[in-house]
Scaffold this active site. Structure first.
Site, short mmCIF file in Angstrom:
data_model
loop_
_atom_site.label_atom_id
_atom_site.label_comp_id
_atom_site.label_asym_id
_atom_site.label_seq_id
_atom_site.Cartn_x
_atom_site.Cartn_y
_atom_site.Cartn_z
N SER A 1 -12.85 30.40 41.52
CA SER A 1 -12.39 30.39 40.13
C SER A 1 -12.37 28.84 39.66
O SER A 1 -11.89 28.37 38.62
CB SER A 1 -10.55 30.68 40.44
N ASP B 1 -6.37 41.44 28.04
CA ASP B 1 -6.68 41.61 29.48
C ASP B 1 -6.28 43.31 30.52
O ASP B 1 -5.10 42.72 29.94
CB ASP B 1 -6.42 40.52 30.47
N ASP C 1 -9.86 42.80 37.72
CA ASP C 1 -8.93 41.35 37.90
C ASP C 1 -7.62 41.36 39.05
O ASP C 1 -7.33 42.24 39.34
CB ASP C 1 -8.13 41.47 36.75
N HIS D 1 -3.70 40.46 32.47
CA HIS D 1 -2.49 39.30 32.73
C HIS D 1 -2.12 39.03 30.29
O HIS D 1 -1.33 38.82 30.20
CB HIS D 1 -3.31 37.53 32.22
N CYS E 1 -6.91 33.63 34.48
CA CYS E 1 -8.03 35.26 34.29
C CYS E 1 -9.31 35.64 34.35
O CYS E 1 -10.20 35.31 33.84
CB CYS E 1 -7.32 35.44 32.89
#
Lengths: 641, 367
Positions: free
Chosen positions: A328, A352, A365, A371, A384
């Site tokens: 990430s 999301d 996710d 989220h 995210c």
């Protein structure tokens, strides 16, 4: 009677004739000798005169003092000291083992000394003498000297030794020197440096010692002496002094380095801290390290095998040679690219649901249920995945790779130590070449790439460089470890990196959004816990990179073998108004970035902003070694005089 | 009384011979001082030996050749007995049995006695058969030569053995040995040498020395070292030499045996070609005078012994200089009257004494 007289006369006649013959032979004999004199002393005179001079005059090479390496504040990281070594010449010794046994009756020879000597002997097979034991005490020197007649082929020599007072600390930066190998000897000859290396036994093998060999080495001098047949010096005829190597001042701050390495504890990983406005590398950690002092007088086989075969790979320079998916920590760069390529604006949001579906593909996710409403700043702060799955699916991979290339992904950063690997920044061409049976780069591949997984393979150095360029808002400085090269004789010095390498034309408003997202990571996102109560502003991004693809099922770190656990990442820049430090922390198989990597980054940043902490780091642990280093420096200065 | 003693001393002294020998010996002391790195120790010791040797020379010069001839047989017998003693219980030095330890006297090298004893006995033997010499006499003489030759070869000391053989041969040659025998003997020797080489009768070190002469580079450390360093010393001396006490090869210890067998290398380095010519001329004068004495000798014994000694002086000088300049194998032959060392000096001065005796007692016999 007359017969007898005739006989007498005849005998006298014979005698006289033979005596005359003998006289002629004598004259001829002496003429031969005179001819020989003329041949030797007139015809061949020049030849023999040259030989007599060569006999009489011996040119003794004088190896130069190697340049000293210091950190940015002048703390010595590599220096020289002179010591006596006990050396043996295998050529002059029939039975090496017996000879070593004999020596060990006089001076203690450890098992390690023995092994190391064997290894040197096997490796070099030279006609020169090889060190058996170094750093002899004065008493040991005296004892060997007294027993010299019993030890043919054994000699005591005063030599300069390289010393790394900090041992393992920053070992992957400084590197080490070792005996010149056959291959290196040939390279020296090819480069026409044979004269400079006369009398030198050592050469840089790794790290700065290798990449700055030319600066550090200096060039050999020589002393012409008159010697007798036993090669004993009778008097000095002329002397050409050696030229000492240049001193190097690193950009590294050894205090920060110490704090960073301590923060890793026994974990494996890497950390690079860069000053974005100059490209100065402030800390460069590769854990585990090794003690470079082991290599100076030749490493023994067992120690070498242990280093080479260790599953922790201590000889691997992880920042430069470790290729890992970024996870990430790739997202801030994705977000910047989305804006620059006009695919997203900062305010555009997605909803999301906790997964992303495309055709038959399904990507989760990491938060069940998702989220909710997420904009660009939040997508960074909370990391995210769905936001980036979607974004990635809409991009053209070649445009993508073209943008990322500007930040140094998938190519060498050009840092000034050897051995850097380029990593992989995937595009269509790469996919076709790498997987000829499945040459197309699928949208599904892109989705994984969007969150920094899949084919992405970057070195920690690349991540640090990209972060520094981002922190400097697109103005890129080439990262470097050596800040200044100083001529030890004149005191003149020159900087290695004067100006920015290039500038990426970025819209600053786009950068602001990304930096705001990264600040959000620290203030209310995935990095909040690690940076609670920090006395400075900073931006960051956590990352957790999969070692292998999890096909369904819950990820239970504790149940997976340690080597298969995720890699933990954290990138950071601080302070937010004008970042003076950008760093990456990487923990191999560390698990979650927020838990394993972010706390290390926190410790480094805390120290960076608190001089008291910095100073404490080095006072505490290194003062004895430092004292030793400065003591040997003084000794060296005395020698030089 | 004193005058009587003085005339007794000088009557039998050949002034020319004595002057030349003194000149060579003086030159030797000069070079020895340099070879000893400008110290007097060896020079003084050698001077004392020269004085003693000269005294012995004068004593012998005063003896008549007939009287000297009386010593021929006992000396030869003693020499052979000592050589046998060496073979049975000699001191082993560097792998060879050459020395005999005699209580009260010290170490002696019996092969040295033979250098004088063999010519003496041969000359004595031939004189006894003067006027009626036939081939049987030569066979007996050959046996007298072969016995000591064989004993010394076995020590092993091939160099000295060849010199002893040479001294015997010189007597036979001057006594009129048939040319056919000389030629066939030379051919036989050549064959014997080839066989000795082929079937390894020679010791390895002997072969090595011979090979080293042909190519000194073969063994730069041991056998070749002497030859190479001596050649460098002499060659680098050039026309006029580096000057007395200035030889670098000498003073930096590159020259081995520089006081003894290799003293000519020191001389050649420091005095050059000019010095070499001077020395050769001195030897020529000396040996030339010896030839004159031999030619004028009144008895066969005197002729043979004087002729043989002349040739022996030449042989020693030639072999020594030849070996130091790298033309001949390295054998232990000192340079006559120059090399440091008492034994050889004594032998040489005894030989000179015999020369003078032959010369000074010529008229007495005639009258």
């Amino acid at each position: 009677m007359s017969a007898e007289l005739r006989n007498y006369d005849q005998e006298l006649f014979w005698f006289q004739r033979r005596l005359s013959l003998a006289a002629v032979l004598v004259v001829i004999g002496f003429l031969i000798l005179l001819g020989r004199f003329v041949y030797l002393q007139v015809i061949q005179h020049k030849h023999f005169a040259t030989l007599a001079e060569a006999n009489r005059i011996d040119t003794q090479p004088e190896a130069p003092n190697r340049g000293i390496i210091t950190d940015r504040n002048g703390v010595v990281l590599a220096s020289n000291y002179s010591a006596y070594t006990l050396e043996m010449n295998p050529q002059k010794i029939a039975d090496l083992d017996a000879a070593i046994d004999e020596v060990s009756k006089i001076v203690e020879i450890s098992a390690r000394d023995r092994r190391r000597f064997k290894r040197l002997y096997d490796e070099f097979r030279t006609n020169d003498s090889l060190p058996l034991k170094s750093r002899l005490t004065d008493e040991e020197v005296a004892r060997v000297a007294a027993n010299r007649y019993r030890l043919p082929g054994v000699e005591i020599k005063a030599r300069l030794f390289r010393q790394y007072p900090f041992g393992e600390l920053a070992s992957h930066v400084v590197g080490y020197i070792g005996r010149i190998s056959q291959g290196e000897k040939e390279r020296i000859e090819q480069q026409g440096l044979t004269a400079s290396y006369k009398g030198s036994d050592y050469i840089g093998k790794r790290g700065i010692e290798l990449s700055y060999e030319k600066e550090l080495h200096g060039s050999a001098g020589s002393t012409e002496v008159e010697v007798d047949a036993n090669r004993r010096v009778v008097r000095v005829l002329s002397r050409k002094p050696s030229v000492v190597g240049n001193n190097l001042q690193l950009s590294l701050d050894i205090r920060l380095q110490k704090i960073a390495e301590d923060a890793f504890g026994s974990k494996r990983g890497a950390l690079i801290a860069i000053e974005p406005g100059s490209g100065d590398v402030l800390a460069f950690v590769s854990k585990p390290g090794y003690d470079p002092n082991l290599f100076v007088d030749g490493i023994d086989t067992e120690s070498w095998d242990a280093l080479r075969d260790s599953p922790d790979k201590p000889m691997l320079n992880r920042p430069l040679q470790g290729g890992y998916p970024p996870g990430s920590i790739y997202k801030p760069f994705m977000a910047l690219m989305a804006q620059e390529l006009g695919v997203r604006t900062a305010s555009q949001t997605i909803n999301d649901p906790g997964f992303f579906r495309l055709g038959a593909g399904h990507w989760r996710d990491d938060k069940d249920g998702g989220h909710g409403i997420v904009d660009m700043v939040k997508s960074i702060a909370i990391s995210c995945d769905t936001y980036y799955y979607q974004l990635a699916s809409e991009l053209d991979i070649d445009d993508w790779a073209g943008f990322m290339k500007q930040f140094g992904f998938g190519q060498k950063t050009g840092i000034d130590i050897d051995g850097e690997l380029p990593g992989i920044l995937p595009n269509r061409e790469w996919k076709a070449k790498r997987f000829p049976k499945d040459p197309k780069l699928h949208v599904g591949d892109q989705v994984s790439l969007g969150i920094g997984q899949g084919f992405n393979t970057f070195t920690p150095m690349q991540m640090a460089y990209a972060t520094a360029v981002l922190a400097n808002r697109g103005v890129a400085f080439k990262p470097h470890l050596v800040k200044r090269v100083q001529d030890a004789r004149t005191g003149e010095s020159r900087l290695t990196q004067p100006s920015p390498a290039y500038t990426i034309p970025l819209k600053q408003a786009h950068v602001d959004v990304v930096l705001k997202g990264m600040e959000g990571v620290v203030t209310g996102g995935t990095g909040r816990t690690a940076f609670l109560n920090a006395k400075y502003t900073s931006g960051g991004k956590t990352g957790t990179a999969q070692v292998f693809g999890l096909r369904g099922g819950e990820y239970k770190a504790s149940q997976i073998a340690e080597r298969l656990r995720d890699h933990a990442w954290y990138i950071a820049l601080a302070p937010m108004d004008r970042p003076t430090i950008a760093l990456v922390a990487f923990v191999e198989n560390g698990g979650f970035g927020a838990e394993a990597a972010a706390p290390i980054a926190r410790k480094v940043l805390d120290a960076y902003f608190d001089p008291a902490l910095l100073d404490a780091a080095i006072r505490k642990s290194v003062s004895p070694a430092e004292a030793l280093a400065s003591a040997s420096l003084q000794r060296e200065v005395k020698r030089a005089r | 009384m004193i005058q009587h003693l003085w005339s007794k001393l000088t009557d039998h002294l050949d002034p020319f011979l004595f002057a030349v020998v003194t000149a060579i010996a003086a030159l030797g002391l000069l070079v020895l001082y340099s070879a000893a790195n400008e110290t007097m120790g060896r020079v003084i010791s050698q001077s004392q030996k020269v004085v003693v040797a000269v005294v012995i020379m004068i004593v012998i010069a005063n003896l008549s050749p007939q009287f000297i001839a009386r010593f021929a047989v006992p000396l030869y017998v003693i020499g052979i007995a000592l050589l046998v003693g060496v073979a049975l219980g000699g001191e082993v030095v560097k792998g060879a049995r050459r020395w005999l330890k005699i209580p009260g006297i010290g170490n002696i090298q019996p092969s040295e006695i033979m250098k004088i004893a063999l010519p003496l006995i041969l000359a004595w033997y031939f004189e006894r058969h003067e006027g009626s010499m036939n081939w049987r006499n030569f066979v007996v003489a050959a046996i007298l030569v072969v016995i000591p030759f064989g004993l010394v070869v076995r020590q092993p000391d091939l160099g000295t053995a060849l010199l002893i053989g040479a001294s015997g041969f010189y007597v036979l040659f001057l006594a009129g040995l048939d040319w056919r025998i000389i030629v066939s003997g030379a051919i036989l020797s050549a064959i014997a040498f080839a066989a000795a080489w082929e079937f390894n009768w020679l010791h390895d070190y002997q072969k090595e020395r011979i090979l080293t002469v042909i190519n000194p580079q073969l063994d730069t450390q041991d056998a070749g070292w002497h030859t190479i360093q001596a050649a460098i010393a002499i060659g680098s001396g050039g026309l006029f030499g580096k000057g007395w006490l200035n030889g670098t090869q000498t003073h930096l210890e590159f020259l081995p045996e520089k006081h003894t067998d290799f003293i000519f290398a020191v001389y050649g380095e420091e005095f050059g070609l000019v010095g070499g010519i001077v020395l050769v001329v001195l030897y020529l004068l000396f040996i030339g005078r010896c030839f004159v004495i031999a030619a004028n000798a009144s008895t066969l014994f005197g002729r043979l012994i004087a002729g043989t000694m002349s040739l022996l002086f030449f042989t020693y000088a030639f072999v020594n200089i030849g070996m130091v300049t790298g033309m001949l194998p390295v054998v232990g032959v000192p340079l006559p009257f120059m090399s440091f060392g008492g034994t050889a000096l004594m032998t040489l001065f005894i030989a000179v004494g015999i020369m003078m005796s032959v010369q000074s007692h010529r008229k007495l016999v005639n009258s």
